[in-house]
Design an enzyme around this catalytic site. Structure first.
Site, PDB file in Angstrom:
ATOM      1  N   ASN A  93       0.813  -1.230   0.000  1.00 51.17           N
ATOM      2  CA  ASN A  93       0.000   0.000   0.000  1.00 51.17           C
ATOM      3  C   ASN A  93       0.845   1.279   0.000  1.00 51.17           C
ATOM      4  OD1 ASN A  93      -2.104  -1.779   0.092  1.00 51.17           O
ATOM      5  ND2 ASN A  93      -2.893  -1.155   2.064  1.00 51.17           N
ATOM      6  N   ARG A 231      -4.161 -14.328  -0.634  1.00 53.06           N
ATOM      7  CA  ARG A 231      -5.381 -14.596   0.112  1.00 53.06           C
ATOM      8  C   ARG A 231      -6.213 -15.675  -0.590  1.00 53.06           C
ATOM      9  NH1 ARG A 231      -6.823  -8.261   0.907  1.00 53.06           N
ATOM     10  NH2 ARG A 231      -6.062  -8.290  -1.242  1.00 53.06           N
TER      11      ARG A 231
END
Length: 362
Positions: A93, A231
């Site tokens: 990020n 994920r």
């Protein structure tokens, strides 16, 4: 004439007062504040106060944690928990790279040694975090939890890797954004060496099918270099999203080698053959105000799926159960509307490609 000069002086004074006043930044993202404020703002006391907060939360190893709004009031108890948890610093990020760029802007106006020292400490963190094969993990040190074991993967996801590479490129090219820091030749050479290793890793991780170079996965195993899972809904795949800025980075390199040229051509061919024509990706709020998404007909518009199956080459989609589905419509509303499943960004690669071919006389 005297009256006009007085009015101009008054306006100038008023602008200086407004500039130095505490602005309300609460509705802005940290990325916006760090990268996109008017240049003069970085000379203000408010900007310095934020820089000092950035310094206060630099980890001992040199990087920063993610999703921290240094321009807002920081919850020190929560930050203490983060530090104690062992999550450590990250490139995810935009973390670490964003803070380094911000400190460079501040140093341009306030040549306080502490800002340059923090910048160099973070630079050394980047060098330390780089694998011998040239890649970077999402977190370094790698997060200890088994549920996020992918944090050690070579991470192209969310442009973590590419952000580091552009920073290194700006350093070794002595880009004006870092000119005030007056970085010595040793630092610039270290940046060049790390960048070149990073390029090699990009070339080594590019997925090859039947002898043809294609694109990349969002993350690759740090040992085997093969596409890796993150994920539950982010399975190994050809990435229609993360591969975009990798290709653009390679095209930004002057005097590309034959290996870089072959890599770019392979990626461009893959993007060209995997576009979904005359369709538009729409994310919206439904009648209940809940997030949703759909693919709708749109003449002349191209989109690409975020994930393409490594065996069939076809788009796929996953709920949190990790089961592949062939259509976004087959997903539950939570994942359908809560994740970005398509992108139009490869158009930039295709448009840049013709200019790149011309520039390099290919």
């Amino acid at each position: 004439m005297k009256k006009i000069k007085f009015l101009l002086y008054a306006v100038l004074c008023l602008n200086l007062v407004e500039l130095n006043a505490q602005q309300d930044l609460s509705k802005l993202s940290w990325s916006k504040v760090a990268n996109s404020m008017p240049e003069e703002w970085y000379s203000t006391e408010q900007a310095v106060q934020i820089a000092d907060a950035v310094l206060a939360y630099q980890t001992e190893i040199g990087g920063w944690t993610k999703n921290t709004g240094f321009h807002k009031k920081i919850n020190q108890k929560e930050m203490a928990k983060v530090r104690k948890s062992g999550i450590g610093a990250t490139f995810d990020n935009g973390a670490t790279v964003t803070e380094m760029r911000y400190l460079a802007k501040i140093y341009k106006f306030h040549e306080d040694a502490k800002y340059k020292e923090a910048f160099l400490k973070a630079f050394n963190y980047i060098l330390e975090a780089q694998y011998d094969n040239g890649g970077w993990p999402q977190f370094y040190p790698v997060r200890p939890s088994k549920s996020v074991s992918y944090s050690g993967c070579i991470t192209f996801n969310d442009n973590a890797y590419v952000n580091v590479m552009y920073l290194l490129k700006d350093i070794y090219e002595n880009n004006p954004c870092f000119a005030a820091l007056n970085l010595d030749n040793k630092v610039r050479q270290q940046a060049r060496t790390a960048f070149d290793k990073g390029v090699k890793c990009i070339l080594d991780t590019q997925i090859v099918v039947d002898g043809k170079k294609t694109v990349w996965c969002a993350q690759h195993d740090q040992y085997t270099l093969k596409p890796a899972k993150a994920r539950a809904y982010e399975l190994p795949s050809f990435s229609g999203a993360e591969s975009v800025n990798i290709a653009l980075l390679l095209m930004s390199i002057d005097n590309p080698t034959s290996d870089i040229i072959a890599s770019v051509k392979g990626a461009v061919e893959w993007f060209d053959t995997h576009k979904i024509a005359d369709m538009k990706y729409e994310r919206y709020r439904d009648e209940k105000g809940e997030r949703n998404a759909r693919l709708i007909p749109a003449a002349g518009v191209n989109v690409w799926a975020r994930f393409y199956d490594l065996e069939t080459g076809k788009p796929f989609f996953c709920d949190r159960d990790g089961v592949k589905r062939s259509s976004i419509d087959d997903l539950g509303k939570e994942r359908r509307g809560g994740y970005s499943w398509y992108t139009s960004s490869p158009e930039k690669v295709l448009k840049t490609y013709s200019k790149w071919i011309k520039k390099n006389h290919l």
